[in-house]
Design an enzyme around this catalytic site. Sequence first.
Site, mmCIF file in Angstrom:
data_model
loop_
_atom_site.group_PDB
_atom_site.id
_atom_site.type_symbol
_atom_site.label_atom_id
_atom_site.label_comp_id
_atom_site.label_asym_id
_atom_site.label_seq_id
_atom_site.Cartn_x
_atom_site.Cartn_y
_atom_site.Cartn_z
ATOM 1 N N TYR A 1 27.958 -41.236 150.280
ATOM 2 C CA TYR A 1 28.305 -40.175 149.332
ATOM 3 C C TYR A 1 27.061 -39.651 148.624
ATOM 4 O O TYR A 1 26.769 -38.450 148.678
ATOM 5 C CB TYR A 1 29.296 -40.730 148.302
ATOM 6 C CG TYR A 1 29.751 -39.735 147.257
ATOM 7 C CD1 TYR A 1 30.625 -38.704 147.598
ATOM 8 C CD2 TYR A 1 29.326 -39.828 145.938
ATOM 9 C CE1 TYR A 1 31.065 -37.791 146.637
ATOM 10 C CE2 TYR A 1 29.755 -38.930 144.979
ATOM 11 C CZ TYR A 1 30.629 -37.916 145.334
ATOM 12 O OH TYR A 1 31.061 -37.016 144.385
ATOM 13 N N LYS B 1 25.266 -36.162 149.413
ATOM 14 C CA LYS B 1 25.155 -35.039 148.459
ATOM 15 C C LYS B 1 23.700 -34.613 148.283
ATOM 16 O O LYS B 1 23.413 -33.443 148.041
ATOM 17 C CB LYS B 1 25.735 -35.441 147.101
ATOM 18 C CG LYS B 1 27.247 -35.568 147.092
ATOM 19 C CD LYS B 1 27.933 -34.202 147.057
ATOM 20 C CE LYS B 1 29.434 -34.372 146.943
ATOM 21 N NZ LYS B 1 30.166 -33.112 146.913
ATOM 22 N N ASN C 1 31.164 -37.563 135.777
ATOM 23 C CA ASN C 1 32.576 -38.027 135.736
ATOM 24 C C ASN C 1 33.514 -37.033 135.075
ATOM 25 O O ASN C 1 33.343 -36.706 133.907
ATOM 26 C CB ASN C 1 32.669 -39.308 134.910
ATOM 27 C CG ASN C 1 32.468 -40.526 135.747
ATOM 28 O OD1 ASN C 1 32.204 -40.413 136.941
ATOM 29 N ND2 ASN C 1 32.591 -41.685 135.127
ATOM 30 N N PHE D 1 42.678 -47.425 134.340
ATOM 31 C CA PHE D 1 43.153 -47.962 133.055
ATOM 32 C C PHE D 1 44.506 -47.351 132.676
ATOM 33 O O PHE D 1 45.398 -48.040 132.197
ATOM 34 C CB PHE D 1 42.137 -47.685 131.934
ATOM 35 C CG PHE D 1 40.872 -48.515 132.031
ATOM 36 C CD1 PHE D 1 40.875 -49.761 132.647
ATOM 37 C CD2 PHE D 1 39.670 -48.049 131.485
ATOM 38 C CE1 PHE D 1 39.716 -50.529 132.729
ATOM 39 C CE2 PHE D 1 38.505 -48.806 131.561
ATOM 40 C CZ PHE D 1 38.524 -50.049 132.191
ATOM 41 N N TYR E 1 35.320 -54.109 135.184
ATOM 42 C CA TYR E 1 34.340 -54.666 136.120
ATOM 43 C C TYR E 1 33.073 -55.037 135.351
ATOM 44 O O TYR E 1 32.635 -54.298 134.473
ATOM 45 C CB TYR E 1 34.059 -53.694 137.258
ATOM 46 C CG TYR E 1 35.286 -53.549 138.140
ATOM 47 C CD1 TYR E 1 35.592 -54.522 139.090
ATOM 48 C CD2 TYR E 1 36.168 -52.486 137.976
ATOM 49 C CE1 TYR E 1 36.734 -54.433 139.876
ATOM 50 C CE2 TYR E 1 37.319 -52.373 138.762
ATOM 51 C CZ TYR E 1 37.589 -53.360 139.710
ATOM 52 O OH TYR E 1 38.729 -53.275 140.474
ATOM 53 N N GLN F 1 28.520 -51.359 130.959
ATOM 54 C CA GLN F 1 28.017 -50.175 131.665
ATOM 55 C C GLN F 1 28.650 -48.929 131.034
ATOM 56 O O GLN F 1 29.806 -48.978 130.615
ATOM 57 C CB GLN F 1 28.290 -50.257 133.179
ATOM 58 C CG GLN F 1 29.730 -50.182 133.631
ATOM 59 C CD GLN F 1 30.459 -51.533 133.600
ATOM 60 O OE1 GLN F 1 30.144 -52.404 132.804
ATOM 61 N NE2 GLN F 1 31.472 -51.688 134.430
ATOM 62 N N PRO G 1 26.280 -47.961 138.869
ATOM 63 C CA PRO G 1 25.252 -47.571 137.902
ATOM 64 C C PRO G 1 25.496 -48.201 136.524
ATOM 65 O O PRO G 1 26.643 -48.299 136.090
ATOM 66 C CB PRO G 1 25.388 -46.043 137.823
ATOM 67 C CG PRO G 1 26.314 -45.644 138.899
ATOM 68 C CD PRO G 1 27.089 -46.828 139.334
ATOM 69 N N ARG H 1 25.236 -43.805 132.527
ATOM 70 C CA ARG H 1 25.450 -42.466 133.056
ATOM 71 C C ARG H 1 25.701 -41.553 131.871
ATOM 72 O O ARG H 1 26.656 -41.758 131.115
ATOM 73 C CB ARG H 1 26.690 -42.546 133.930
ATOM 74 C CG ARG H 1 26.937 -41.594 135.046
ATOM 75 C CD ARG H 1 25.813 -40.984 135.708
ATOM 76 N NE ARG H 1 25.151 -41.656 136.808
ATOM 77 C CZ ARG H 1 25.693 -42.014 137.951
ATOM 78 N NH1 ARG H 1 26.951 -41.851 138.199
ATOM 79 N NH2 ARG H 1 24.966 -42.549 138.883
#
Length: 308
Positions: A143, A147, A172, A189, A202, A207, A270, A273
């Site tokens: 991906y 891109k 996002n 969620f 996770y 993060q 990541p 972000r």
Amino acid sequence: MRILVTGGAGFIGSHLIDRLMEQGHDVLCLDNFYTGHKRNIEKWFDNPYFELIRHDITEPIRLEVDQVYHLACPASPIHYQFNPVKTIKTNVLGTLYMLGLAKRVKARFLLASTSEVYGDPDVHPQPEEYRGSVNCTGLRACYDEGKRVAETLAFEYHREHKVDIRVARIFNTYGPRMLKNDGRVVSNFIVQALDKKPLTVYGDGSQTRSFCYVSDLVEGLIGLMNNDYIGPINLGNPGEYSVLELAKIIREMINPDMELVYKALPQDDPRKRQPDITKASTYLGWEPMISLKEGLELTIRDFQQRVS
Ligand SMILES: NC(=O)c1ccc[n+]([C@@H]2O[C@H](COP(=O)([O-])OP(=O)(O)OC[C@H]3O[C@@H](n4cnc5c(N)ncnc54)[C@H](O)[C@@H]3O)[C@@H](O)[C@H]2O)c1
């Protein structure tokens, strides 16, 4: 104008089509229905200015249009990792054919690129000049490297063939019509809380992500398409939240008694972000208007209708 939206039956594409139809354009929606659904666009089926084409962009197609919004590509890891080679073909061959189409009919071409081109970033927040830290052999590479090639193709068609391009790097985005099973953090969620299941975090949840409501993003895409600035340009909401914070906000809004459970982080996830949107606000006069709370309320309402 006659406007082609590839991936128009998907989450962002269908919201974009709603807006373009409301603005009075003649809209062609092209999709292979891999992650898109007819229900997202069915309200336009009887409108003479709307046309639906079932087509896979890894095959060439000839169409006469003035603008192309090129969004076709699965966006969530679950779907883009299901058939990674196909994801690469969609990004590379698909973008090549769509640029060829834009070149032939002299249409303006907007590529929906992604913040994933920055990989797991060492620079925070990410400005467009940052060249990224991507693992070219990792599970996300089909991906994010796909891109990156798509952006390269767009710029080469611009330099060599004078195609009038625009490149948006989308961060996002969330909102109504996200798929229940797409594994992205907001939908995960919400669906878990509505199903009265523990919310899965996770890693330790530290993060961070930024979350842009879909109507804000659509305004940004249309603003970019109709502006002289070609990009690449970040489109996203700079409000930054840790995944744990987001879990707690959603839990509070749906079901405050729900437990949180922790699982191992996926590969190459990541750590941070957050978009630097200086360029979008300078060149497009764009910035997001919808707060996370407002956007989540609208999204939760949509999921409630579908989950129950
Ligand atoms: N949603 C986000 O947060 C986000 C973030 C960054 C970039 N983007 C980009 O925005 C675009 C739209 O994302 P989305 O969230 O709406 O995803 P989505 O999966 O809902 O939409 C993608 C659409 O493209 C179609 N498609 C996929 N492969 C195709 C092919 N080979 N031929 C024809 N159609 C095909 C799918 O059926 C679907 O309708 C994608 O290019 C994605 O990379 C999205």
